[in-house]
Design a protein around this motif. Structure first.
Motif, PDB file in Angstrom:
ATOM      1  N   ARG A 145       0.814  -1.212   0.000  1.00 37.59           N
ATOM      2  CA  ARG A 145       0.000   0.000   0.000  1.00 37.59           C
ATOM      3  C   ARG A 145       0.854   1.271   0.000  1.00 37.59           C
ATOM      4  O   ARG A 145       0.479   2.282  -0.603  1.00 37.59           O
ATOM      5  CB  ARG A 145      -0.956  -0.002   1.188  1.00 37.59           C
ATOM      6  CG  ARG A 145      -2.106  -0.990   1.017  1.00 37.59           C
ATOM      7  CD  ARG A 145      -3.062  -0.975   2.201  1.00 37.59           C
ATOM      8  NE  ARG A 145      -4.145  -1.927   2.007  1.00 37.59           N
ATOM      9  CZ  ARG A 145      -5.336  -1.626   1.487  1.00 37.59           C
ATOM     10  NH1 ARG A 145      -5.585  -0.380   1.124  1.00 37.59           N
ATOM     11  NH2 ARG A 145      -6.253  -2.548   1.340  1.00 37.59           N
TER      12      ARG A 145
ATOM     13  N   LEU B 283       1.871   1.793  -3.545  1.00 34.22           N
ATOM     14  CA  LEU B 283       0.731   2.180  -4.374  1.00 34.22           C
ATOM     15  C   LEU B 283       0.297   3.622  -4.125  1.00 34.22           C
ATOM     16  O   LEU B 283      -0.105   4.323  -5.058  1.00 34.22           O
ATOM     17  CB  LEU B 283      -0.451   1.239  -4.117  1.00 34.22           C
ATOM     18  CG  LEU B 283      -0.361  -0.150  -4.747  1.00 34.22           C
ATOM     19  CD1 LEU B 283      -1.477  -1.040  -4.225  1.00 34.22           C
ATOM     20  CD2 LEU B 283      -0.427  -0.052  -6.270  1.00 34.22           C
ATOM     21  N   VAL B 284       0.372   4.078  -2.882  1.00 40.84           N
ATOM     22  CA  VAL B 284      -0.109   5.417  -2.580  1.00 40.84           C
ATOM     23  C   VAL B 284       0.759   6.473  -3.253  1.00 40.84           C
ATOM     24  O   VAL B 284       0.306   7.584  -3.546  1.00 40.84           O
ATOM     25  CB  VAL B 284      -0.177   5.662  -1.055  1.00 40.84           C
ATOM     26  CG1 VAL B 284       1.203   5.918  -0.468  1.00 40.84           C
ATOM     27  CG2 VAL B 284      -1.120   6.811  -0.720  1.00 40.84           C
TER      28      VAL B 284
ATOM     29  N   GLU C 113       0.163   5.598  -7.612  1.00 41.07           N
ATOM     30  CA  GLU C 113      -1.146   5.755  -8.238  1.00 41.07           C
ATOM     31  C   GLU C 113      -1.909   6.907  -7.576  1.00 41.07           C
ATOM     32  O   GLU C 113      -2.323   6.803  -6.422  1.00 41.07           O
ATOM     33  CB  GLU C 113      -1.946   4.455  -8.134  1.00 41.07           C
ATOM     34  CG  GLU C 113      -1.284   3.284  -8.869  1.00 41.07           C
ATOM     35  CD  GLU C 113      -2.213   2.089  -8.965  1.00 41.07           C
ATOM     36  OE1 GLU C 113      -3.379   2.211  -8.531  1.00 41.07           O
ATOM     37  OE2 GLU C 113      -1.774   1.048  -9.462  1.00 41.07           O
TER      38      GLU C 113
ATOM     39  N   ARG D  91      -4.855   7.924  -7.952  1.00 42.87           N
ATOM     40  CA  ARG D  91      -6.253   7.654  -7.584  1.00 42.87           C
ATOM     41  C   ARG D  91      -6.374   7.152  -6.158  1.00 42.87           C
ATOM     42  O   ARG D  91      -7.444   7.249  -5.543  1.00 42.87           O
ATOM     43  CB  ARG D  91      -6.862   6.651  -8.549  1.00 42.87           C
ATOM     44  CG  ARG D  91      -6.175   5.284  -8.561  1.00 42.87           C
ATOM     45  CD  ARG D  91      -6.793   4.365  -9.588  1.00 42.87           C
ATOM     46  NE  ARG D  91      -6.131   3.076  -9.651  1.00 42.87           N
ATOM     47  CZ  ARG D  91      -6.472   2.103 -10.495  1.00 42.87           C
ATOM     48  NH1 ARG D  91      -7.470   2.304 -11.343  1.00 42.87           N
ATOM     49  NH2 ARG D  91      -5.825   0.969 -10.496  1.00 42.87           N
ATOM     50  N   ALA D  92      -5.266   6.602  -5.610  1.00 41.82           N
ATOM     51  CA  ALA D  92      -5.304   6.138  -4.220  1.00 41.82           C
ATOM     52  C   ALA D  92      -5.487   7.312  -3.253  1.00 41.82           C
ATOM     53  O   ALA D  92      -5.964   7.133  -2.137  1.00 41.82           O
ATOM     54  CB  ALA D  92      -4.021   5.376  -3.877  1.00 41.82           C
ATOM     55  N   TRP D  93      -5.136   8.531  -3.708  1.00 44.48           N
ATOM     56  CA  TRP D  93      -5.225   9.685  -2.822  1.00 44.48           C
ATOM     57  C   TRP D  93      -6.667  10.053  -2.486  1.00 44.48           C
ATOM     58  O   TRP D  93      -6.916  10.721  -1.478  1.00 44.48           O
ATOM     59  CB  TRP D  93      -4.541  10.895  -3.472  1.00 44.48           C
ATOM     60  CG  TRP D  93      -3.065  10.711  -3.652  1.00 44.48           C
ATOM     61  CD1 TRP D  93      -2.354   9.555  -3.562  1.00 44.48           C
ATOM     62  CD2 TRP D  93      -2.121  11.733  -3.957  1.00 44.48           C
ATOM     63  NE1 TRP D  93      -1.030   9.787  -3.798  1.00 44.48           N
ATOM     64  CE2 TRP D  93      -0.845  11.113  -4.053  1.00 44.48           C
ATOM     65  CE3 TRP D  93      -2.215  13.108  -4.178  1.00 44.48           C
ATOM     66  CZ2 TRP D  93       0.310  11.826  -4.339  1.00 44.48           C
ATOM     67  CZ3 TRP D  93      -1.065  13.819  -4.471  1.00 44.48           C
ATOM     68  CH2 TRP D  93       0.190  13.185  -4.546  1.00 44.48           C
TER      69      TRP D  93
ATOM     70  N   ASP E 235      -9.190   7.657  -2.438  1.00 41.62           N
ATOM     71  CA  ASP E 235      -9.865   6.441  -1.982  1.00 41.62           C
ATOM     72  C   ASP E 235      -9.807   6.402  -0.459  1.00 41.62           C
ATOM     73  O   ASP E 235      -8.804   6.003   0.138  1.00 41.62           O
ATOM     74  CB  ASP E 235      -9.174   5.213  -2.584  1.00 41.62           C
ATOM     75  CG  ASP E 235      -9.905   3.913  -2.269  1.00 41.62           C
ATOM     76  OD1 ASP E 235     -10.628   3.865  -1.260  1.00 41.62           O
ATOM     77  OD2 ASP E 235      -9.715   2.932  -3.019  1.00 41.62           O
TER      78      ASP E 235
ATOM     79  N   PHE F 286      -8.943   3.070   1.185  1.00 43.93           N
ATOM     80  CA  PHE F 286      -7.527   2.750   1.024  1.00 43.93           C
ATOM     81  C   PHE F 286      -6.691   3.521   2.045  1.00 43.93           C
ATOM     82  O   PHE F 286      -5.796   2.965   2.693  1.00 43.93           O
ATOM     83  CB  PHE F 286      -7.088   3.109  -0.395  1.00 43.93           C
ATOM     84  CG  PHE F 286      -5.652   2.779  -0.705  1.00 43.93           C
ATOM     85  CD1 PHE F 286      -5.317   1.588  -1.323  1.00 43.93           C
ATOM     86  CD2 PHE F 286      -4.638   3.668  -0.382  1.00 43.93           C
ATOM     87  CE1 PHE F 286      -3.993   1.281  -1.614  1.00 43.93           C
ATOM     88  CE2 PHE F 286      -3.312   3.373  -0.663  1.00 43.93           C
ATOM     89  CZ  PHE F 286      -2.998   2.177  -1.279  1.00 43.93           C
ATOM     90  N   LEU F 287      -6.978   4.815   2.212  1.00 41.41           N
ATOM     91  CA  LEU F 287      -6.197   5.648   3.119  1.00 41.41           C
ATOM     92  C   LEU F 287      -6.422   5.269   4.577  1.00 41.41           C
ATOM     93  O   LEU F 287      -5.485   5.259   5.387  1.00 41.41           O
ATOM     94  CB  LEU F 287      -6.538   7.122   2.893  1.00 41.41           C
ATOM     95  CG  LEU F 287      -6.181   7.682   1.519  1.00 41.41           C
ATOM     96  CD1 LEU F 287      -6.612   9.124   1.408  1.00 41.41           C
ATOM     97  CD2 LEU F 287      -4.678   7.549   1.260  1.00 41.41           C
TER      98      LEU F 287
ATOM     99  N   LEU G 156      -4.446   2.185   5.184  1.00 40.53           N
ATOM    100  CA  LEU G 156      -3.026   2.511   5.258  1.00 40.53           C
ATOM    101  C   LEU G 156      -2.686   3.075   6.639  1.00 40.53           C
ATOM    102  O   LEU G 156      -1.668   2.711   7.243  1.00 40.53           O
ATOM    103  CB  LEU G 156      -2.660   3.516   4.173  1.00 40.53           C
ATOM    104  CG  LEU G 156      -1.210   4.006   4.155  1.00 40.53           C
ATOM    105  CD1 LEU G 156      -0.255   2.864   3.839  1.00 40.53           C
ATOM    106  CD2 LEU G 156      -1.042   5.126   3.138  1.00 40.53           C
TER     107      LEU G 156
ATOM    108  N   SER H  26      -9.529  10.430   7.099  1.00 47.83           N
ATOM    109  CA  SER H  26      -8.984  10.180   5.770  1.00 47.83           C
ATOM    110  C   SER H  26      -8.786  11.488   5.010  1.00 47.83           C
ATOM    111  O   SER H  26      -7.866  11.605   4.183  1.00 47.83           O
ATOM    112  CB  SER H  26      -9.907   9.241   4.988  1.00 47.83           C
ATOM    113  OG  SER H  26     -11.242   9.688   5.030  1.00 47.83           O
TER     114      SER H  26
END
Length: 484
Positions: free
Chosen positions: A201, A204-205, A208, A210-212, A214, A217-218, A221, A443
């Motif tokens: 993760r 990926l952060v 990508e 787009r993870a910012w 999500d 996802f955050l 993390l 988040s």
């Protein structure tokens, strides 16, 4: 030849892991003599950078961390470069070389953030004689150096033969201990789930955008980042050790040496021994799905239950969730799902090009020191150019995650939790602790910290005028970064 430049000095911390690795660590995968136990896919690194050095002096360090953990002062060797570095293998671009640097402080450990391991295969007595002949060393530094390297309580209490056997036993157990760290932190097939998922993760952060946005996802993390694993990883490594010797007096001297260096970890080990836990069962308990997920948070629950008179067989994940109610409980199922784990391993190897590991080695050959920094791919399916991308992403992760942890407040939360966990191990009851009451940042707050962390990493890696677009290209295009 490069002149001696004190500003480029390299300090290396000595201590019980000096002389840790034999000279054959880069042998082919599955070799029985390889210290890494088959983690390095081949003996040929992606690239290696070798720097000639000479000893500049010896100092004694007493860091706050060592004081807190009851560790003694540690000797520090200081080196300065005596020539230009040489590169073998694929040529890393100028930004990779700059990010590595060849100076600064190096400790002897497996580092779960930067994925580096430091080895040396220098005979301690040869090193001491060389230092005395080449550098001015005061009496205090000389005593600390001998204490760190020669273990005076062995060499002064027993004859040379027994002392040498005891020192060899100590080194072998250090190898076992550090090998287990590698298995827990670095190998995607065996790493604790918390470590493995955090690694994926955190790459990926940055890779990508787009993870910012999500939030799930955050939030995940943040939960992973603030879940300590220090004592779980140490306890698993301690389970691999065996100090049995024919002479009980020598065995006791070795064990006393180890205990004196460990502080709270020794308290944890004594607690397990006092409750007569089955060590195989303890290993299974720590590596259970809930244990791999919550690491030290699960461990302190186990400690509380043992003190309450329960056996390991009676300690359950359901009881943990009822008592502690940690965040992100629904993610438990991920750990026990072999298919999901395989998916993450494939993600790491196919899309993230990793994992890679840096092996730092200090060598002494015919009186000349060399510091070698070699990057190895643990990915059997990635091409050389892909491996260079993986190295760049690992270097990005170092810079990015450190800044991100500081700016978001996640590093502070994790430090507070580690302090609470240490108090519980030392005797504070779980009911008196706030280890599960620390709230995570929103988040939205975490997302707001991402651009600044990314900018800081871009500046550190590519220079003051680097753009996010240039950073993105550098992290994805093997040819980016080779123009001066």
């Amino acid at each position: 030849m490069t002149t001696r430049d004190p500003s480029r000095a390299i300090t290396i911390e000595l201590g019980p892991t000096f002389g840790l690795a034999p000279s054959d660590i880069t042998r082919v995968r599955n070799s029985q003599t390889s210290w890494l136990g088959g983690l390095v896919e081949t003996g040929k690194p992606i690239f290696s950078i070798k720097m000639p050095l000479e000893i500049d002096g010896v100092a004694v360090s007493q860091s706050a961390e060592r004081q807190a953990s009851s560790h003694a002062a540690s000797s520090m060797l200081t080196f300065v470069p005596t020539g230009e570095p040489t590169i073998e293998g694929i040529t890393p671009d100028v930004h990779v070389r700059g990010a590595l640097g060849m100076h600064g402080h190096m400790g002897m450990s497996v580092d779960s953030l930067s994925r580096s391991v430091l080895f040396t295969d220098i005979d301690e007595r040869v090193l001491i004689d060389l230092i005395h002949s080449r550098a001015t060393v005061d009496a205090d530094s000389r005593a600390a150096l001998r204490h760190d390297l020669l273990i005076p309580e062995l060499y002064e209490s027993f004859d040379d033969t027994m002392a040498a056997q005891a020192a060899a036993l100590l080194k072998e157990n250090i190898r076992r201990h550090e090998r287990e760290h590698v298995q827990c932190l670095l190998d995607p097939d065996t790493a604790l789930w918390r470590e493995f998922e955090l690694y994926c993760r955190s790459i990926l952060v940055g890779a990508e955008a787009r993870a910012w946005t999500d939030t799930g996802f955050l939030d995940r993390l943040a939960a992973l980042y603030t879940t300590p694993s220090r004592f779980t990883v140490e306890l698993l490594a301690m389970l691999t050790e065996d100090y049995t010797m024919a002479d009980p007096a020598v065995q006791q001297a070795v064990e006393s040496r180890v205990t004196a260096l460990r502080g709270t970890e020794s308290t944890l080990w004594r607690l397990m021994m006092d409750h007569d836990v089955d060590l195989d069962r303890l290993d299974k308990t720590l590596r259970s799905p809930v244990g791999e997920q919550y690491c030290d948070l699960w461990l302190v629950y186990v400690v509380q239950q043992l003190r309450a008179g329960r056996s390991l067989q009676e300690i359950t994940a359901d009881g943990f969730h009822r008592t502690c109610s940690p965040a992100a409980a629904p993610h438990d199922a991920v750990v026990s799902d072999a298919e999901t784990r395989t998916m993450y391993v494939d993600l790491l190897r196919e899309r993230l090009r990793g994992p890679v590991i840096e092996v730092v080695r200090l060598k002494l050959v015919e009186g000349t020191f060399t510091l070698e920094r070699a990057w190895h791919s643990l990915n059997p399916d990635v091409a050389t150019e892909g491996s260079l991308i993986a190295v760049r992403r690992a270097l990005f992760r170092r810079r990015f995650l450190t800044t991100f942890g500081n700016e978001s407040g996640l590093r502070r939360i994790r430090a507070e939790r580690e302090a609470e966990i240490e108090r519980i191990i030392r005797g504070v009851s779980l009911a008196e602790s706030a280890v599960f009451e620390l709230s995570l940042p929103s988040s939205d707050h975490i997302a707001q910290c991402l651009p600044a962390a990314c900018d800081t990493a871009a500046t550190a890696l590519l220079g003051e005028n680097a753009t996010v677009e240039e950073l993105t290209a550098w992290l994805n295009d093997p040819q980016a970064g080779f123009t001066e």
